[in-house]
Design an enzyme around this catalytic site. Structure first.
Site, PDB file in Angstrom:
ATOM      1  N   GLU A 201      48.309  19.793  34.707  1.00  0.00           N
ATOM      2  CA  GLU A 201      47.162  20.368  35.436  1.00  0.00           C
ATOM      3  C   GLU A 201      47.013  19.714  36.808  1.00  0.00           C
ATOM      4  O   GLU A 201      45.953  19.170  37.163  1.00  0.00           O
ATOM      5  CB  GLU A 201      45.873  20.212  34.608  1.00  0.00           C
ATOM      6  N   GLU A 396      48.932  25.107  26.680  1.00  0.00           N
ATOM      7  CA  GLU A 396      47.628  24.712  26.126  1.00  0.00           C
ATOM      8  C   GLU A 396      46.768  25.952  25.933  1.00  0.00           C
ATOM      9  O   GLU A 396      46.730  26.807  26.827  1.00  0.00           O
ATOM     10  CB  GLU A 396      46.867  23.738  27.047  1.00  0.00           C
TER      11      GLU A 396
HETATM   12  C1  BGP Z   1      43.047  20.172  29.547  1.00  0.00           C
HETATM   13  C2  BGP Z   1      43.901  18.911  29.454  1.00  0.00           C
HETATM   14  C3  BGP Z   1      44.165  18.420  28.067  1.00  0.00           C
HETATM   15  C4  BGP Z   1      42.996  18.656  27.116  1.00  0.00           C
HETATM   16  C5  BGP Z   1      42.389  20.033  27.284  1.00  0.00           C
HETATM   17  C6  BGP Z   1      41.155  20.251  26.418  1.00  0.00           C
HETATM   18  O1  BGP Z   1      42.401  20.162  30.768  1.00  0.00           O
HETATM   19  O2  BGP Z   1      45.172  19.176  30.037  1.00  0.00           O
HETATM   20  O3  BGP Z   1      44.480  17.040  28.177  1.00  0.00           O
HETATM   21  O4  BGP Z   1      42.083  17.651  27.261  1.00  0.00           O
HETATM   22  O5  BGP Z   1      42.004  20.240  28.629  1.00  0.00           O
HETATM   23  O6  BGP Z   1      40.029  19.784  27.122  1.00  0.00           O
HETATM   24  P1  BGP Z   1      39.052  18.717  26.453  1.00  0.00           P
HETATM   25  O7  BGP Z   1      39.924  17.713  25.783  1.00  0.00           O
HETATM   26  O8  BGP Z   1      38.253  18.192  27.571  1.00  0.00           O
HETATM   27  O9  BGP Z   1      38.222  19.494  25.446  1.00  0.00           O
END
Ligand code: BGP
Length: 496
Positions: A201, A396
């Site tokens: 990201e 993701e």
């Molecule tokens: C994305 C990241 C991941 C993961 C995901 C879920 O932005 O790449 O590392 O964290 O978000 O978000 P969160 O864990 O804040 O719920």
């Protein structure tokens, strides 16, 4: 009279190619734990505590930290860090988790290599042997189970020391330190790994400048923060490009991808001004994949820098390196869609809070107010494939929820429904021509949330008995979605 032709939205039956890389996604800093084991140094992720957002237009998002916070982390003090550091104990339990993934039929697993396991301060000339050995064990165990690694080189895991005596990625020196780390990864793990990613990201550098680039706000007193972050971003673009070129030298046939948060924005209304605002918002998001796919900055960004009086140091050879080190595929995370908002001065910058746009009255939201939009995933796949004509990889996707363990399982029908709808839309985009390599739902075994540093925001097909303070047996339990996903993979997306 013949009725006007109904808009044909394309295929109505989802389809998935043979060999589609079904799997899941993890990140070392959110799952491994063992934050000070095996010679590992502290990373910025180990110093990240959740700070409620004070100002949604605040560039620095939830992870604004001060030098004092960083000093506290170095002294191993401070609260709210421990869940982050504990992860789900994957460092010790990875074989058990891989067995569960093999039981689901995983064909791929996305993980990251923690920079500070190999180079504890980032400045060492030789890697830490214990760190190198861990990832050999992990990748060999994946290969033994026919699970294809998809490896992220930087998932918020750069050495914390770079945020003390240096200004994080604002410093040019990090390009070479990162390349030394990447070289060891290719030399050691090129035998196991075909699919590589550089910065997770990379677009989040404005949202989470500390975790993404080690930027500590008070080091830039008197400077324009946005200008400083663009300088850090330039160094990451150069590092990403040089890493792609290095990979092609060291691991013939390996594939390098960009990793983008796809923050799909719809226009607030059909007013042309709202359409232009949404165009601008989406174009800002595509900047990060445009640069790594096309190998150059778009004209509009040079124009913006000039308009704002920003100076970004571009060293001799940088633009050639960026042109040479473009990517083979485009990977992205997708969780939600948003709505661009327009105040009377033009567009409110969507900075830290992914939900800082306007509410979409047609969409439900998760407990963390993320707007659930499966068709937005089809929209994003179609748009990205039309834009780049490169293979795509959804690395993701998923829904965080406060799962409750009862009688050794979790009735996560809400997660099954979320995935059913999103997987159907992926299949429709593929039937409509998009080339998609695979799908690795986030946090396939419960791990620590990045934005909230909580275990209680759970994403997995597998429940981990650990709470927000890192207490529990850390034992694993199959949720209801575990067997559902196993059938989806077994039928290659046929049985949803
Ligand atoms: C994305 C990241 C991941 C993961 C995901 C879920 O932005 O790449 O590392 O964290 O978000 O978000 P969160 O864990 O804040 O719920």
């Amino acid at each position: 009279t013949t009725s006007a032709p109904v808009l044909d939205l394309g295929p109505t039956a989802p389809s998935f190619p043979p060999g589609f890389l079904w799997g899941g996604a993890l990140a070392g800093n959110q799952c491994e734990g063992a934050w000070d084991v095996g010679g590992k140094g502290l990373s910025v992720a180990d110093a990240t505590t959740y700070k409620p957002r004070l100002d949604p237009t605040d560039y620095q998002g939830a992870h604004t930290v001060t030098t004092a916070d960083v000093q506290a982390a170095l002294a191993h003090e401070g609260t709210g860090m421990y869940p982050k550091r504990r992860g789900n104990d994957f460092y010790h339990r990875y074989a058990e988790d891989l067995d569960l993934m093999q039981e689901m039929g995983f064909r791929s697993l996305r993980v990251s290599i923690q920079w500070t396991r190999l180079f504890p301060t980032g400045e060492e000339l030789e890697p830490n042997a214990e760190g190198v050995a861990f990832y050999h064990r992990l990748f060999a165990a994946m290969r033994e189970r026919d699970i294809e690694p998809v490896v992220t080189l930087h998932h918020y895991e750069q050495p914390l020391t770079f945020s003390i005596d240096r200004k994080g990625w604002h410093e040019r020196a990090l390009v070479d330190h990162f390349l030394r780390f990447a070289r060891v990864c290719f030399e050691e793990y090129g035998q196991y790994v075909t699919y590589w990613l550089t910065f997770n990201e990379i677009d989040s550098i404005f949202r989470h400048s500390f975790t993404t680039a080690g930027i500590v706000l008070d080091q830039f007193a008197g400077m324009d923060t946005e200008e400083a972050v663009y300088q850090a971003l330039h160094h990451q673009f150069v590092a990403a490009a040089k890493t792609a070129t290095l990979m092609r030298e060291l691991v013939p046939g390996a594939q390098m991808g960009v990793m983008l948060t796809r923050t799909l924005h719809y226009a607030m209304t059909c007013h042309p001004d709202d359409a232009l605002v949404a165009l601008r918002t989406n174009r800002e998001n595509f900047l990060y994949s445009d640069v790594q796919v096309r190998g150059e900055y778009p004209t509009w960004l040079h124009e913006e820098w000039a308009r704002k009086g920003f100076h970004v140091d571009i060293a001799d050879g940088d633009l050639e390196a960026m042109k040479d080190g473009t990517v083979d595929y485009v990977s992205f995370s997708y969780y939600m869609s948003m709505v661009s908002t327009r105040d009377d001065t033009g567009m409110q910058k969507v900075s830290g809070n992914l939900t800082s746009g306007a509410k979409n009255p047609y969409l439900d939201v998760t407990e963390w107010n993320w707007q659930i939009d499966p068709k937005g995933l089809r929209y994003s796949l179609t748009e990205l494939y039309d834009r780049y004509q490169l293979p795509l990889f959804i690395v993701e996707n998923g829904v965080g929820a406060r799962d409750v363990l009862e009688d050794g399982t979790v009735q996560d029908d809400y997660r099954i429904e979320y995935f059913r709808q999103h997987i159907e839309q992926i299949g429709l985009a593929i039937a409509d021509g998009a080339q998609v390599l695979g799908y690795t739902p986030w946090g396939c075994v419960d791990i620590v949330s990045m934005s909230t540093c909580q275990m209680s925001k759970r994403y997995g097909f597998v429940y981990v008995d650990a709470d927000d303070e890192g207490n529990g047996t850390f034992d694993r339990f199959r949720k209801k979605s575990f067997d559902w996903y196993r059938r989806v993979i077994a039928t290659n997306g046929g049985d949803l």
